[in-house]
Design a protein around this motif. Structure first.
Motif, PDB file in Angstrom:
ATOM      1  N   GLU A 139      88.178  41.759  24.399  1.00  0.00           N
ATOM      2  CA  GLU A 139      88.484  43.149  24.728  1.00  0.00           C
ATOM      3  C   GLU A 139      87.699  43.642  25.939  1.00  0.00           C
ATOM      4  O   GLU A 139      88.182  44.467  26.719  1.00  0.00           O
ATOM      5  CB  GLU A 139      88.271  44.071  23.514  1.00  0.00           C
ATOM      6  N   ARG A 140      86.477  43.108  26.130  1.00  0.00           N
ATOM      7  CA  ARG A 140      85.672  43.523  27.287  1.00  0.00           C
ATOM      8  C   ARG A 140      86.259  42.944  28.583  1.00  0.00           C
ATOM      9  O   ARG A 140      86.231  43.602  29.626  1.00  0.00           O
ATOM     10  CB  ARG A 140      84.219  43.078  27.117  1.00  0.00           C
ATOM     11  N   LEU A 141      86.787  41.730  28.494  1.00  0.00           N
ATOM     12  CA  LEU A 141      87.441  41.151  29.670  1.00  0.00           C
ATOM     13  C   LEU A 141      88.667  41.976  30.060  1.00  0.00           C
ATOM     14  O   LEU A 141      88.904  42.237  31.251  1.00  0.00           O
ATOM     15  CB  LEU A 141      87.863  39.703  29.377  1.00  0.00           C
ATOM     16  N   ALA A 142      89.436  42.398  29.050  1.00  0.00           N
ATOM     17  CA  ALA A 142      90.624  43.210  29.323  1.00  0.00           C
ATOM     18  C   ALA A 142      90.253  44.560  29.925  1.00  0.00           C
ATOM     19  O   ALA A 142      90.899  45.037  30.865  1.00  0.00           O
ATOM     20  CB  ALA A 142      91.426  43.402  28.030  1.00  0.00           C
ATOM     21  N   ILE A 143      89.194  45.173  29.393  1.00  0.00           N
ATOM     22  CA  ILE A 143      88.743  46.460  29.933  1.00  0.00           C
ATOM     23  C   ILE A 143      88.270  46.298  31.381  1.00  0.00           C
ATOM     24  O   ILE A 143      88.611  47.115  32.254  1.00  0.00           O
ATOM     25  CB  ILE A 143      87.606  47.047  29.059  1.00  0.00           C
ATOM     26  N   ALA A 144      87.503  45.247  31.630  1.00  0.00           N
ATOM     27  CA  ALA A 144      87.003  45.008  32.986  1.00  0.00           C
ATOM     28  C   ALA A 144      88.156  44.828  33.966  1.00  0.00           C
ATOM     29  O   ALA A 144      88.132  45.369  35.083  1.00  0.00           O
ATOM     30  CB  ALA A 144      86.100  43.780  32.996  1.00  0.00           C
ATOM     31  N   TYR A 145      89.189  44.085  33.550  1.00  0.00           N
ATOM     32  CA  TYR A 145      90.337  43.897  34.433  1.00  0.00           C
ATOM     33  C   TYR A 145      91.062  45.228  34.666  1.00  0.00           C
ATOM     34  O   TYR A 145      91.507  45.521  35.776  1.00  0.00           O
ATOM     35  CB  TYR A 145      91.305  42.877  33.840  1.00  0.00           C
ATOM     36  N   GLY A 146      91.154  46.033  33.617  1.00  0.00           N
ATOM     37  CA  GLY A 146      91.776  47.338  33.770  1.00  0.00           C
ATOM     38  C   GLY A 146      91.012  48.228  34.740  1.00  0.00           C
ATOM     39  O   GLY A 146      91.617  48.948  35.543  1.00  0.00           O
TER      40      GLY A 146
END
Length: 639
Positions: A573-580
């Motif tokens: 989820e942190r990777l997804a947030i960072a990409y967002g």
């Protein structure tokens, strides 16, 4: 055959004398039409009033239908086609000696209208009359067959030498496919002529899909020379219902690219179901626009699918707009909206809707309604209200609680820390607890730090040979890890390996510019991997300056503290947030979807990210939606 009152006496006089067709009136007024001409008029009739007029002429001129079986048959079919089943069956019952064709028509009429028992009564009458059934008789009676009665009819088919007839074989494949008997369906299908019918191929695809054999289903689908919308729908819905939403969406796009056949109501409902699983809001909006621009009606079924899609894709506001515009809302639509409110944490709105539904519409709640309302209570920690609603199911509505209702009640008590009370409910249930229920109470034990009870429950469950849910083993690992018992963690992993149980990988997705990006923990396969990890480091520095202390108890491995912190930093989820964060404009909201429950450390981190970036972050995990705004979460840390 026992006769019933004559049809003429059962019809209102107005029906027998009025006419909506001048052609019929002219043909019948001045002279006696021949039976052939009357048959042509029946075939050309466009309304039931015209059929009534022709029937009235037949009765007026004393034409005995027993002497003109073709007129009798055509009238029967005409009434049936206009939904006048009582009239068509009255014709059948008043016929002294019905022939094969009238018997077959009567069987077909009741079969397609769900009167299965009557279909078999007619079939038995036919055999008692020593009439030999033909291929159309069998294809009609098979529409009423269950898997068991279908096997019995199959023996009759073979007895009369019709096993290779395409109509009959198609009916048999359909019966076996609906009953989930892949072996029998395959045998009948393989014996059919090389050029199989569209219907039989579609039935076989459906059978494969129900068994989860999508490789064979897709291979047969691709080999079909002709594919109507039913075949496409079976594939798209099969993918959507069996956990292949991406494949369902891609097939829908392929259908649109081919240009024909045109999607129908069933197509878009299945596609919206797939989109709701992925969380692809922009794709869902596009399908909504497509529906509006096509000839597909926005009826209650389509609107309910849209409500469910918008709710599960994180746009509760759009779900409410669709709900308010839904025509003739049925209980399924109300349930969908209540579930939407509940999963987003708007518990009071869900309960308000529960009362409005009964007061305004008079609709009675179903077992699904109570799942939605109990979930609303669980997500808000409304213990007294939840218990009152649970008890009212049986007392006020006569609905017997199912395992899902107990699950909501246990979840409610577990969230507020009443663990022993939740445990007692499970032990005293009249139905056997499933793995989801046990996982719920184990998760609550971990959340509230009651490792003694959690360990007791988990070790008891693992001792049961039938427990194969990986979630229970993972929760026990978490409990051991929280107690720093890494020997226990190793023991659980060894047991999982021994039983062949594989942990479901955590996957988080985010939709950017109509494309869904997928991440797993420690993922380095993304094309913007370097920028993502740079953003992760910046996030880590900033949240630590706001007082963040990593909860390393969430890490199962026996690692050094620094290594545990690094492991937490790369959760999916942190990777997804960072990409967002690197892919969208500052201040715009982010929507993240995770297939598992968000861990406590990531929950804390996401609250801090929403505060330091000024972003609203909406995250859907396995349990519910979390709306992170300015350092707080809509769940109130009860999830």
């Amino acid at each position: 055959m026992a006769s019933s009152p004559l049809l003429a006496t059962s019809l209102p006089q107005k029906q027998l004398t009025s006419s909506s067709s001048s052609a019929v009136a002219t043909a019948c007024k001045f002279h006696l039409p021949t039976p052939d001409k009357l048959a042509i008029l029946i075939d050309r009739s466009e309304s039931v009033n015209e059929v009534f007029q022709i029937h009235a002429a037949i009765l007026r001129y004393n034409l005995l239908l027993d002497h003109y079986p073709i007129l009798n048959l055509k009238l029967h079919r005409a009434y049936a086609s206009h939904g006048k089943i009582r009239h068509s069956l009255a014709l059948f019952h008043q016929t002294i000696d019905p022939d094969l064709y009238l018997f077959t028509a009567a069987i077909n009429t009741v079969s397609i209208n769900g009167l299965n028992d009557k279909a078999f009564l007619f079939y038995v009458e036919l055999l008692s009359s020593e009439i030999v059934p033909n291929e159309f008789t069998f294809s009609s009676i098979l529409k009423s067959c269950s898997i068991d009665s279908g096997k019995a009819i199959h023996t009759h088919v073979l007895k009369f030498g019709l096993g290779l007839d395409p109509y009959v074989a198609t009916g048999l494949v359909d019966v076996y496919a609906k009953g989930g008997d892949l072996v029998s369906a395959q045998k009948v299908f393989d014996r059919m002529p090389e050029r199989r019918s569209l219907v039989s191929s579609t039935a076989m695809i459906s059978c494969y899909a129900k068994q989860g054999n999508f490789e064979s289903a897709r291979a047969l689908f691709e080999r079909m020379c002709e594919r109507d919308i039913v075949a496409w729908n079976v594939m798209i819905d099969g993918y959507a219902q069996h956990g292949f939403p991406t494949e369902a969406l891609m097939l829908f796009q392929e259908l649109l690219a081919e240009g024909k056949p045109k999607p129908d109501e069933i197509t878009v409902v299945a596609t919206l179901s797939a989109i709701s699983q992925i969380g692809a809001l922009e794709s869902g909006r596009w399908v909504h626009v497509f529906i509006k621009n096509s000839r597909i009606r926005l009826n209650v079924k389509v609107c309910t699918a849209l409500i469910d899609m918008y709710s599960k894709c994180g746009s509760l506001e759009e779900a409410i707009l669709v709900f308010n515009d839904t025509p003739r809302k049925d209980i399924v639509a109300w349930n969908a909206m209540m579930s939407g409110y509940a999963m987003h944490g708007y518990s009071q709105d869900a309960l308000r809707l529960f009362h409005e539904m009964q007061e305004i519409t008079g609709l009675q709640p179903t077992d699904i309604t109570f799942i939605a309302t109990l979930q609303a209570c669980a997500h808000a920690g409304l213990v007294n209200e939840g218990i009152r609603i649970f008890e009212s199911m049986g007392q006020d509505y006569g609905i017997k609680p199912k395992i899902e209702h107990y699950g909501c009640l246990v979840s409610l008590l577990g969230r507020v820390g009443q663990l022993k009370r939740a445990y007692e409910i499970i032990k005293n249930m009249k139905i056997e607890a499933d793995s989801v229920l046990w996982s719920s109470v184990l998760g609550s034990c971990k959340l509230h730090g009651d490792y003694v009870l959690g360990k007791e429950i988990a070790e008891y469950l693992i001792g049961q040979e039938n427990i194969t849910n990986s979630g229970i083993y993972v929760l026990l690992s978490n409990i051991y890890a929280s107690m720093s018992d890494y020997d226990g963690v190793a023991k659980v992993r060894s047991l999982m390996k021994e039983k062949g149980i594989v942990k479901e990988p955590g996957i988080s997705t985010i939709e950017i510019d109509n494309k869904v990006h997928e991440f797993r923990a420690g993922d380095r396969g993304h094309m913007k991997c370097k920028e993502i990890y740079t953003m992760l480091r910046k996030i880590d520095e900033r949240i630590k300056s706001h007082g963040y202390v990593p909860n390393t108890n969430a890490v199962l491995q026996d690692l050094e503290e620094t290594e545990k912190e690094q492991s937490l930093q790369v959760h999916s989820e942190r990777l997804a947030i960072a990409y967002g964060l690197i892919s969208t404009k500052p201040g715009s909201p982010l929507k993240i979807f995770k297939n598992l429950r968000v861990c406590s450390d990531c929950h804390t981190v996401t609250k801090l990210i929403s505060k330091i970036t000024g972003r609203k972050i909406i995250m859907r995990d396995r349990n519910r939606f979390h709306h992170f705004v300015d350092g707080s979460c809509s769940c109130g840390d009860l999830w």
